[in-house]
Motif scaffolding. Structure first.
Motif, PDB file in Angstrom:
ATOM      1  N   UNK A 245      -3.788  21.959  35.147  1.00  0.00           N
ATOM      2  CA  UNK A 245      -4.834  21.121  35.223  1.00  0.00           C
ATOM      3  C   UNK A 245      -4.547  20.021  36.320  1.00  0.00           C
ATOM      4  N   UNK A 246      -5.346  19.768  37.281  1.00  0.00           N
ATOM      5  CA  UNK A 246      -5.221  18.735  38.523  1.00  0.00           C
ATOM      6  C   UNK A 246      -6.291  17.828  38.126  1.00  0.00           C
ATOM      7  N   UNK A 247      -5.983  16.549  38.534  1.00  0.00           N
ATOM      8  CA  UNK A 247      -7.057  15.477  38.221  1.00  0.00           C
ATOM      9  C   UNK A 247      -6.761  14.508  39.542  1.00  0.00           C
ATOM     10  N   UNK A 248      -7.654  13.852  39.888  1.00  0.00           N
ATOM     11  CA  UNK A 248      -7.397  12.704  40.942  1.00  0.00           C
ATOM     12  C   UNK A 248      -7.280  11.462  40.554  1.00  0.00           C
ATOM     13  N   UNK A 249      -6.410  10.577  41.208  1.00  0.00           N
ATOM     14  CA  UNK A 249      -6.159   9.234  40.804  1.00  0.00           C
ATOM     15  C   UNK A 249      -7.542   8.322  41.310  1.00  0.00           C
ATOM     16  N   UNK A 250      -8.026   7.552  40.609  1.00  0.00           N
ATOM     17  CA  UNK A 250      -9.180   6.706  40.990  1.00  0.00           C
ATOM     18  C   UNK A 250      -9.252   5.151  41.044  1.00  0.00           C
ATOM     19  N   UNK A 251      -7.850   4.997  40.163  1.00  0.00           N
ATOM     20  CA  UNK A 251      -7.148   3.513  40.138  1.00  0.00           C
ATOM     21  C   UNK A 251      -5.874   3.397  39.930  1.00  0.00           C
ATOM     22  N   UNK A 252      -5.125   2.662  40.734  1.00  0.00           N
ATOM     23  CA  UNK A 252      -3.763   2.439  40.401  1.00  0.00           C
ATOM     24  C   UNK A 252      -3.746   0.710  39.949  1.00  0.00           C
ATOM     25  N   UNK A 253      -3.092   0.329  39.022  1.00  0.00           N
ATOM     26  CA  UNK A 253      -3.034  -1.037  38.846  1.00  0.00           C
ATOM     27  C   UNK A 253      -1.561  -1.362  37.755  1.00  0.00           C
ATOM     28  N   UNK A 254      -1.006  -2.443  37.701  1.00  0.00           N
ATOM     29  CA  UNK A 254      -0.186  -2.832  36.803  1.00  0.00           C
ATOM     30  C   UNK A 254      -0.712  -3.888  36.111  1.00  0.00           C
ATOM     31  N   UNK A 255      -0.558  -3.564  34.638  1.00  0.00           N
ATOM     32  CA  UNK A 255      -1.442  -4.215  33.693  1.00  0.00           C
ATOM     33  C   UNK A 255      -0.343  -4.324  32.494  1.00  0.00           C
ATOM     34  N   UNK A 256      -0.795  -5.461  31.386  1.00  0.00           N
ATOM     35  CA  UNK A 256       0.035  -5.288  30.286  1.00  0.00           C
ATOM     36  C   UNK A 256      -0.082  -4.133  29.397  1.00  0.00           C
ATOM     37  N   UNK A 257       0.865  -3.689  28.660  1.00  0.00           N
ATOM     38  CA  UNK A 257       0.617  -2.368  27.856  1.00  0.00           C
ATOM     39  C   UNK A 257       0.085  -2.503  26.663  1.00  0.00           C
ATOM     40  N   UNK A 258      -0.345  -3.860  26.255  1.00  0.00           N
ATOM     41  CA  UNK A 258      -1.110  -4.164  24.929  1.00  0.00           C
ATOM     42  C   UNK A 258      -2.417  -4.829  25.282  1.00  0.00           C
ATOM     43  N   UNK A 283      -2.063   4.915  36.138  1.00  0.00           N
ATOM     44  CA  UNK A 283      -2.876   5.606  36.923  1.00  0.00           C
ATOM     45  C   UNK A 283      -3.981   6.140  36.151  1.00  0.00           C
ATOM     46  N   UNK A 284      -5.259   5.651  36.657  1.00  0.00           N
ATOM     47  CA  UNK A 284      -6.535   6.065  35.700  1.00  0.00           C
ATOM     48  C   UNK A 284      -6.872   7.329  36.595  1.00  0.00           C
ATOM     49  N   UNK A 315      -5.658   7.227  31.071  1.00  0.00           N
ATOM     50  CA  UNK A 315      -4.903   6.330  31.729  1.00  0.00           C
ATOM     51  C   UNK A 315      -3.585   7.044  31.463  1.00  0.00           C
ATOM     52  N   UNK A 316      -2.623   7.013  32.809  1.00  0.00           N
ATOM     53  CA  UNK A 316      -1.377   7.634  32.555  1.00  0.00           C
ATOM     54  C   UNK A 316      -0.233   6.479  32.914  1.00  0.00           C
ATOM     55  N   UNK A 331      -2.577  14.222  40.225  1.00  0.00           N
ATOM     56  CA  UNK A 331      -1.550  14.542  39.195  1.00  0.00           C
ATOM     57  C   UNK A 331      -2.018  16.067  38.494  1.00  0.00           C
ATOM     58  N   UNK A 332      -0.896  16.544  38.100  1.00  0.00           N
ATOM     59  CA  UNK A 332      -1.054  18.083  37.450  1.00  0.00           C
ATOM     60  C   UNK A 332      -0.247  17.974  36.170  1.00  0.00           C
ATOM     61  N   UNK A 333      -1.028  18.694  35.324  1.00  0.00           N
ATOM     62  CA  UNK A 333      -0.585  18.802  33.754  1.00  0.00           C
ATOM     63  C   UNK A 333      -0.610  20.393  33.367  1.00  0.00           C
TER      64      UNK A 333
END
Length: 356
Positions: A245-258, A283-284, A315-316, A331-333
Protein backbone atom coordinates in the motif's frame (compact mmCIF):
# COMPACT_ATOMS: atom_id res chain seq x y z
CA UNK A 1 -5.29 8.64 -4.02
CA UNK A 2 -3.75 5.71 -2.08
CA UNK A 3 -2.61 2.80 -4.26
CA UNK A 4 -2.45 -0.95 -3.75
CA UNK A 5 0.30 -2.58 -5.77
CA UNK A 6 -0.65 -6.23 -6.31
CA UNK A 7 2.18 -8.45 -7.51
CA UNK A 8 0.51 -11.20 -9.51
CA UNK A 9 3.75 -13.12 -10.04
CA UNK A 10 4.29 -13.40 -6.28
CA UNK A 11 0.66 -14.36 -5.71
CA UNK A 12 1.01 -17.20 -8.20
CA UNK A 13 4.28 -18.23 -6.55
CA UNK A 14 2.63 -18.32 -3.11
CA UNK A 15 -0.26 -20.35 -4.50
CA UNK A 16 2.12 -22.90 -6.00
CA UNK A 17 3.99 -23.22 -2.68
CA UNK A 18 0.79 -23.76 -0.68
CA UNK A 19 -0.51 -26.19 -3.32
CA UNK A 20 2.75 -28.15 -3.18
CA UNK A 21 2.56 -28.49 0.60
CA UNK A 22 -1.08 -29.58 0.47
CA UNK A 23 -0.45 -32.06 -2.33
CA UNK A 24 2.33 -33.76 -0.38
CA UNK A 25 -0.25 -34.60 2.27
CA UNK A 26 -3.04 -35.54 -0.18
CA UNK A 27 -4.99 -32.40 0.72
CA UNK A 28 -7.04 -30.61 -1.94
CA UNK A 29 -6.51 -26.83 -2.00
CA UNK A 30 -9.42 -24.42 -2.45
CA UNK A 31 -8.07 -20.99 -3.47
CA UNK A 32 -9.96 -18.27 -1.60
CA UNK A 33 -10.42 -14.86 -3.25
CA UNK A 34 -12.80 -13.16 -0.81
CA UNK A 35 -10.24 -10.69 0.63
CA UNK A 36 -9.75 -9.37 -2.92
CA UNK A 37 -13.49 -8.98 -3.62
CA UNK A 38 -13.27 -11.81 -6.08
CA UNK A 39 -10.65 -9.98 -8.12
CA UNK A 40 -10.53 -11.77 -11.51
CA UNK A 41 -6.77 -11.24 -11.89
CA UNK A 42 -6.16 -12.76 -8.46
CA UNK A 43 -8.47 -15.66 -9.34
CA UNK A 44 -6.58 -16.21 -12.60
CA UNK A 45 -3.27 -16.37 -10.69
CA UNK A 46 -4.73 -19.05 -8.45
CA UNK A 47 -5.96 -21.03 -11.45
CA UNK A 48 -2.63 -20.59 -13.28
CA UNK A 49 -0.88 -22.11 -10.25
CA UNK A 50 -2.91 -25.30 -10.65
CA UNK A 51 -5.82 -24.80 -8.23
CA UNK A 52 -9.18 -25.96 -9.58
CA UNK A 53 -11.84 -24.67 -7.17
CA UNK A 54 -12.19 -20.97 -6.28
CA UNK A 55 -13.72 -20.26 -2.86
CA UNK A 56 -15.79 -17.09 -2.36
CA UNK A 57 -18.14 -15.69 0.27
CA UNK A 58 -20.20 -13.23 -1.82
CA UNK A 59 -22.48 -13.88 -4.79
CA UNK A 60 -21.53 -10.49 -6.24
CA UNK A 61 -17.86 -11.46 -6.30
CA UNK A 62 -18.59 -14.70 -8.13
CA UNK A 63 -20.64 -12.77 -10.70
CA UNK A 64 -17.71 -10.40 -11.15
CA UNK A 65 -15.36 -13.30 -11.85
CA UNK A 66 -17.78 -15.02 -14.24
CA UNK A 67 -18.26 -11.75 -16.15
CA UNK A 68 -14.47 -11.51 -16.52
CA UNK A 69 -14.15 -15.03 -17.88
CA UNK A 70 -13.28 -16.98 -14.73
CA UNK A 71 -15.16 -20.23 -15.11
CA UNK A 72 -16.52 -22.74 -12.58
CA UNK A 73 -16.10 -24.53 -10.27
CA UNK A 74 -16.84 -22.17 -7.36
CA UNK A 75 -17.38 -22.89 -3.69
CA UNK A 76 -19.67 -20.68 -1.59
CA UNK A 77 -17.84 -20.26 1.70
CA UNK A 78 -20.30 -18.19 3.72
CA UNK A 79 -23.35 -20.01 5.04
CA UNK A 80 -25.92 -19.02 2.39
CA UNK A 81 -28.83 -16.71 2.99
CA UNK A 82 -32.18 -18.25 2.05
CA UNK A 83 -32.93 -15.13 -0.01
CA UNK A 84 -29.88 -15.76 -2.23
CA UNK A 85 -30.14 -19.52 -2.61
CA UNK A 86 -31.40 -19.60 -6.20
CA UNK A 87 -28.44 -17.50 -7.37
CA UNK A 88 -25.99 -19.50 -5.29
CA UNK A 89 -27.26 -22.84 -6.59
CA UNK A 90 -27.04 -21.48 -10.13
CA UNK A 91 -23.45 -20.21 -9.76
CA UNK A 92 -21.78 -22.61 -7.33
CA UNK A 93 -20.81 -26.26 -7.47
CA UNK A 94 -20.04 -26.51 -3.74
CA UNK A 95 -21.87 -24.84 -0.85
CA UNK A 96 -21.02 -24.83 2.85
CA UNK A 97 -24.18 -25.28 4.94
CA UNK A 98 -25.11 -25.53 8.61
CA UNK A 99 -28.93 -25.52 8.78
CA UNK A 100 -31.45 -28.22 7.92
CA UNK A 101 -33.86 -25.55 6.67
CA UNK A 102 -31.22 -24.36 4.21
CA UNK A 103 -30.56 -27.92 3.03
CA UNK A 104 -34.30 -28.42 2.47
CA UNK A 105 -34.51 -25.19 0.45
CA UNK A 106 -31.47 -26.13 -1.68
CA UNK A 107 -32.95 -29.58 -2.31
CA UNK A 108 -36.22 -28.02 -3.51
CA UNK A 109 -34.40 -25.60 -5.83
CA UNK A 110 -32.27 -28.40 -7.27
CA UNK A 111 -35.33 -30.59 -7.81
CA UNK A 112 -37.16 -27.82 -9.67
CA UNK A 113 -34.11 -26.85 -11.71
CA UNK A 114 -33.12 -30.41 -12.54
CA UNK A 115 -29.59 -29.98 -11.27
CA UNK A 116 -27.42 -31.03 -8.35
CA UNK A 117 -24.95 -29.25 -6.06
CA UNK A 118 -22.46 -30.59 -3.54
CA UNK A 119 -22.96 -29.62 0.11
CA UNK A 120 -20.39 -29.62 2.89
CA UNK A 121 -22.01 -29.55 6.33
CA UNK A 122 -20.10 -27.32 8.74
CA UNK A 123 -19.28 -28.50 12.26
CA UNK A 124 -18.23 -26.21 15.10
CA UNK A 125 -15.40 -27.94 16.96
CA UNK A 126 -14.75 -25.05 19.34
CA UNK A 127 -14.30 -21.65 17.65
CA UNK A 128 -18.01 -20.71 18.00
CA UNK A 129 -18.50 -19.34 14.51
CA UNK A 130 -20.63 -21.27 11.98
CA UNK A 131 -21.54 -24.93 12.15
CA UNK A 132 -23.57 -27.37 14.22
CA UNK A 133 -21.94 -27.92 17.62
CA UNK A 134 -19.82 -31.07 17.38
CA UNK A 135 -21.75 -32.90 20.11
CA UNK A 136 -24.98 -32.62 18.09
CA UNK A 137 -23.37 -32.87 14.64
CA UNK A 138 -23.84 -36.59 14.02
CA UNK A 139 -27.58 -36.46 14.61
CA UNK A 140 -28.22 -33.32 12.56
CA UNK A 141 -26.07 -34.24 9.59
CA UNK A 142 -27.62 -37.70 9.37
CA UNK A 143 -30.98 -35.93 8.94
CA UNK A 144 -29.47 -33.72 6.23
CA UNK A 145 -28.16 -36.75 4.33
CA UNK A 146 -31.70 -38.21 4.28
CA UNK A 147 -33.16 -34.93 2.97
CA UNK A 148 -30.84 -34.83 -0.04
CA UNK A 149 -32.09 -36.69 -3.10
CA UNK A 150 -31.05 -34.32 -5.90
CA UNK A 151 -28.44 -32.30 -4.01
CA UNK A 152 -25.74 -34.24 -2.19
CA UNK A 153 -23.96 -34.02 1.16
CA UNK A 154 -20.36 -34.85 0.20
CA UNK A 155 -18.62 -34.17 3.48
CA UNK A 156 -18.12 -32.18 6.64
CA UNK A 157 -16.05 -29.09 7.31
CA UNK A 158 -15.01 -26.74 10.06
CA UNK A 159 -13.62 -23.26 10.50
CA UNK A 160 -11.17 -22.31 13.22
CA UNK A 161 -9.39 -19.12 14.21
CA UNK A 162 -11.60 -16.55 12.50
CA UNK A 163 -13.94 -15.79 15.41
CA UNK A 164 -12.76 -17.27 18.68
CA UNK A 165 -9.09 -17.49 17.73
CA UNK A 166 -9.07 -21.22 18.47
CA UNK A 167 -6.08 -22.85 16.81
CA UNK A 168 -6.43 -25.93 14.59
CA UNK A 169 -4.89 -28.93 16.32
CA UNK A 170 -4.60 -32.65 15.70
CA UNK A 171 -7.25 -33.14 18.40
CA UNK A 172 -9.98 -30.86 17.05
CA UNK A 173 -9.33 -31.99 13.46
CA UNK A 174 -9.65 -35.60 14.63
CA UNK A 175 -13.11 -34.79 16.02
CA UNK A 176 -14.18 -33.83 12.51
CA UNK A 177 -12.91 -37.09 11.00
CA UNK A 178 -14.60 -39.09 13.77
CA UNK A 179 -17.94 -37.36 13.11
CA UNK A 180 -17.65 -38.03 9.37
CA UNK A 181 -16.93 -41.72 10.01
CA UNK A 182 -19.94 -42.10 12.35
CA UNK A 183 -22.27 -40.45 9.82
CA UNK A 184 -21.04 -42.77 7.06
CA UNK A 185 -21.70 -45.78 9.26
CA UNK A 186 -25.20 -44.66 10.23
CA UNK A 187 -26.35 -43.56 6.77
CA UNK A 188 -24.40 -46.04 4.62
CA UNK A 189 -23.34 -43.00 2.58
CA UNK A 190 -19.82 -42.14 1.46
CA UNK A 191 -18.73 -38.63 2.49
CA UNK A 192 -15.41 -38.14 0.66
CA UNK A 193 -14.58 -34.63 1.89
CA UNK A 194 -13.30 -33.52 5.29
CA UNK A 195 -12.72 -29.80 4.79
CA UNK A 196 -10.75 -29.02 7.90
CA UNK A 197 -8.30 -26.31 7.15
CA UNK A 198 -7.60 -22.68 6.44
CA UNK A 199 -4.37 -20.68 6.62
CA UNK A 200 -4.17 -21.25 10.38
CA UNK A 201 -4.07 -25.01 9.79
CA UNK A 202 -1.03 -24.94 7.50
CA UNK A 203 1.17 -25.53 10.55
CA UNK A 204 -0.35 -29.00 10.90
CA UNK A 205 0.89 -29.82 7.42
CA UNK A 206 4.29 -28.22 8.03
CA UNK A 207 4.77 -30.44 11.10
CA UNK A 208 3.08 -33.52 9.57
CA UNK A 209 0.52 -33.41 12.39
CA UNK A 210 -2.73 -33.50 10.41
CA UNK A 211 -4.97 -36.48 11.23
CA UNK A 212 -5.50 -38.93 8.41
CA UNK A 213 -8.83 -38.25 6.72
CA UNK A 214 -8.67 -34.44 6.57
CA UNK A 215 -8.30 -33.88 2.84
CA UNK A 216 -9.31 -30.32 1.97
CA UNK A 217 -8.03 -26.85 2.92
CA UNK A 218 -9.58 -23.48 2.07
CA UNK A 219 -6.74 -20.93 1.95
CA UNK A 220 -6.71 -17.20 1.22
CA UNK A 221 -4.50 -15.24 3.62
CA UNK A 222 -1.35 -17.32 3.06
CA UNK A 223 -1.69 -16.93 -0.70
CA UNK A 224 -2.44 -13.21 -0.63
CA UNK A 225 -0.05 -12.07 2.10
CA UNK A 226 2.23 -14.93 3.13
CA UNK A 227 1.04 -14.50 6.72
CA UNK A 228 -0.94 -16.41 9.34
CA UNK A 229 -2.64 -13.92 11.65
CA UNK A 230 -4.19 -16.58 13.92
CA UNK A 231 -0.76 -17.99 14.75
CA UNK A 232 0.75 -14.46 14.70
CA UNK A 233 3.49 -15.28 12.21
CA UNK A 234 4.98 -14.62 8.83
CA UNK A 235 5.15 -17.87 6.89
CA UNK A 236 8.85 -17.98 6.13
CA UNK A 237 8.50 -20.10 2.99
CA UNK A 238 6.08 -17.62 1.39
CA UNK A 239 6.39 -14.08 0.03
CA UNK A 240 5.09 -11.20 2.18
CA UNK A 241 5.46 -8.27 -0.26
CA UNK A 242 2.76 -9.58 -2.54
CA UNK A 243 0.61 -6.52 -1.86
CA UNK A 244 2.01 -3.09 -0.93
CA UNK A 245 0.00 0.00 0.00
CA UNK A 246 1.31 3.44 -0.98
CA UNK A 247 0.05 6.79 0.32
CA UNK A 248 1.10 10.40 -0.22
CA UNK A 249 2.47 12.71 2.49
CA UNK A 250 0.25 15.79 2.79
CA UNK A 251 1.80 17.40 5.89
CA UNK A 252 5.20 17.37 7.59
CA UNK A 253 5.50 18.94 11.04
CA UNK A 254 7.46 18.56 14.26
CA UNK A 255 5.06 18.46 17.21
CA UNK A 256 4.83 17.18 20.80
CA UNK A 257 4.15 13.47 21.09
CA UNK A 258 1.28 13.95 23.58
CA UNK A 259 -1.81 16.08 22.80
CA UNK A 260 -2.61 19.10 25.00
CA UNK A 261 -5.96 19.75 26.67
CA UNK A 262 -8.77 17.76 28.26
CA UNK A 263 -8.92 14.27 26.77
CA UNK A 264 -12.03 12.50 25.49
CA UNK A 265 -12.59 9.81 22.88
CA UNK A 266 -11.45 10.00 19.27
CA UNK A 267 -13.77 10.09 16.22
CA UNK A 268 -14.25 6.32 16.42
CA UNK A 269 -15.06 6.20 20.13
CA UNK A 270 -11.61 4.99 21.11
CA UNK A 271 -9.47 6.22 23.99
CA UNK A 272 -6.08 7.05 22.43
CA UNK A 273 -2.96 6.33 24.48
CA UNK A 274 0.19 8.37 23.84
CA UNK A 275 3.75 7.94 25.10
CA UNK A 276 5.67 11.13 25.84
CA UNK A 277 8.75 11.04 23.62
CA UNK A 278 9.15 14.80 23.40
CA UNK A 279 9.10 16.57 20.04
CA UNK A 280 8.71 14.21 17.09
CA UNK A 281 8.77 14.63 13.31
CA UNK A 282 5.43 13.47 11.93
CA UNK A 283 4.13 12.79 8.44
CA UNK A 284 0.39 12.95 7.81
CA UNK A 285 -0.75 10.72 4.95
CA UNK A 286 -3.75 11.02 2.64
CA UNK A 287 -5.04 7.75 4.05
CA UNK A 288 -7.36 6.88 6.90
CA UNK A 289 -9.73 4.44 8.54
CA UNK A 290 -12.09 4.69 5.57
CA UNK A 291 -9.35 3.31 3.31
CA UNK A 292 -7.69 0.63 5.43
CA UNK A 293 -6.89 -0.36 9.03
CA UNK A 294 -3.95 2.00 9.71
CA UNK A 295 -2.81 0.32 12.93
CA UNK A 296 -2.28 -2.87 10.89
CA UNK A 297 0.14 -1.24 8.44
CA UNK A 298 3.86 -1.95 8.63
CA UNK A 299 6.03 0.79 7.06
CA UNK A 300 8.70 -0.30 4.62
CA UNK A 301 10.77 2.65 5.88
CA UNK A 302 12.86 1.30 8.76
CA UNK A 303 12.13 3.01 12.13
CA UNK A 304 8.91 4.63 10.91
CA UNK A 305 5.93 4.07 13.23
CA UNK A 306 2.21 4.46 12.58
CA UNK A 307 0.93 6.40 15.59
CA UNK A 308 -2.79 6.87 15.06
CA UNK A 309 -5.40 7.66 12.42
CA UNK A 310 -8.77 9.30 11.80
CA UNK A 311 -11.14 8.68 8.89
CA UNK A 312 -8.96 10.51 6.37
CA UNK A 313 -5.54 11.02 7.99
CA UNK A 314 -2.84 8.64 9.21
CA UNK A 315 -0.02 10.03 11.34
CA UNK A 316 3.38 8.36 11.08
CA UNK A 317 6.36 9.13 13.31
CA UNK A 318 9.35 9.46 10.94
CA UNK A 319 11.82 11.04 13.38
CA UNK A 320 14.29 8.18 13.05
CA UNK A 321 13.79 7.42 9.35
CA UNK A 322 17.07 7.76 7.45
CA UNK A 323 15.76 9.06 4.12
CA UNK A 324 14.48 12.59 3.57
CA UNK A 325 10.69 12.63 3.31
CA UNK A 326 8.88 15.73 2.02
CA UNK A 327 5.31 16.81 1.34
CA UNK A 328 4.31 15.19 -1.95
CA UNK A 329 6.48 12.11 -1.38
CA UNK A 330 4.96 8.71 -0.72
CA UNK A 331 5.38 6.05 1.93
CA UNK A 332 4.80 2.32 1.44
CA UNK A 333 3.45 -0.36 3.76
CA UNK A 334 2.75 -4.07 3.92
CA UNK A 335 -0.69 -4.95 5.28
CA UNK A 336 -2.44 -7.35 7.59
CA UNK A 337 -5.40 -9.38 6.35
CA UNK A 338 -7.83 -6.90 7.93
CA UNK A 339 -6.05 -3.90 6.39
CA UNK A 340 -6.05 -5.53 2.95
CA UNK A 341 -9.73 -6.43 3.20
CA UNK A 342 -10.72 -2.82 3.86
CA UNK A 343 -8.35 -1.43 1.23
CA UNK A 344 -9.70 -3.79 -1.44
CA UNK A 345 -13.25 -2.82 -0.49
CA UNK A 346 -12.59 0.95 -0.57
CA UNK A 347 -13.29 2.65 -3.93
CA UNK A 348 -10.85 5.43 -2.99
CA UNK A 349 -7.86 3.06 -3.11
CA UNK A 350 -6.51 2.48 -6.62
CA UNK A 351 -5.54 -1.10 -7.50
CA UNK A 352 -2.43 -1.49 -9.68
CA UNK A 353 -1.24 -4.87 -10.93
CA UNK A 354 2.37 -5.83 -11.44
CA UNK A 355 4.26 -8.91 -12.57
CA UNK A 356 1.63 -10.13 -15.06
Amino acid sequence: MPRLYINLRLLEKNTKEVLSLCSKHNVELIGVTKVSLGDPQVAQCIRNAGVNIIGESRVENIKRMVKSGINRPFMMLRIPAISQLEEIVDLCDYILVSELKTVEAIEEICKNAGKSVNLIYMVDVGDLREGVWYKQAEEEICKAVKICKTSRIIGVGTNLGCYGGILPTNENMAKLVYIRDKIEQRTNTHLPIVSGGNTAALRLLEHSDLPEGVNQYRVGEAIMLGTDVTNNRKIDWLEQKTVVLEAEVIEMKTKPSVPEGQSGLDAFGRQPVFVDKGLRKRAILALGEQDTVPKHLKPLDKNAEVIHASSDHTIVDITEVQRQINVGDTMKFTLSYAALLRAMTCPHVEKIYRGE
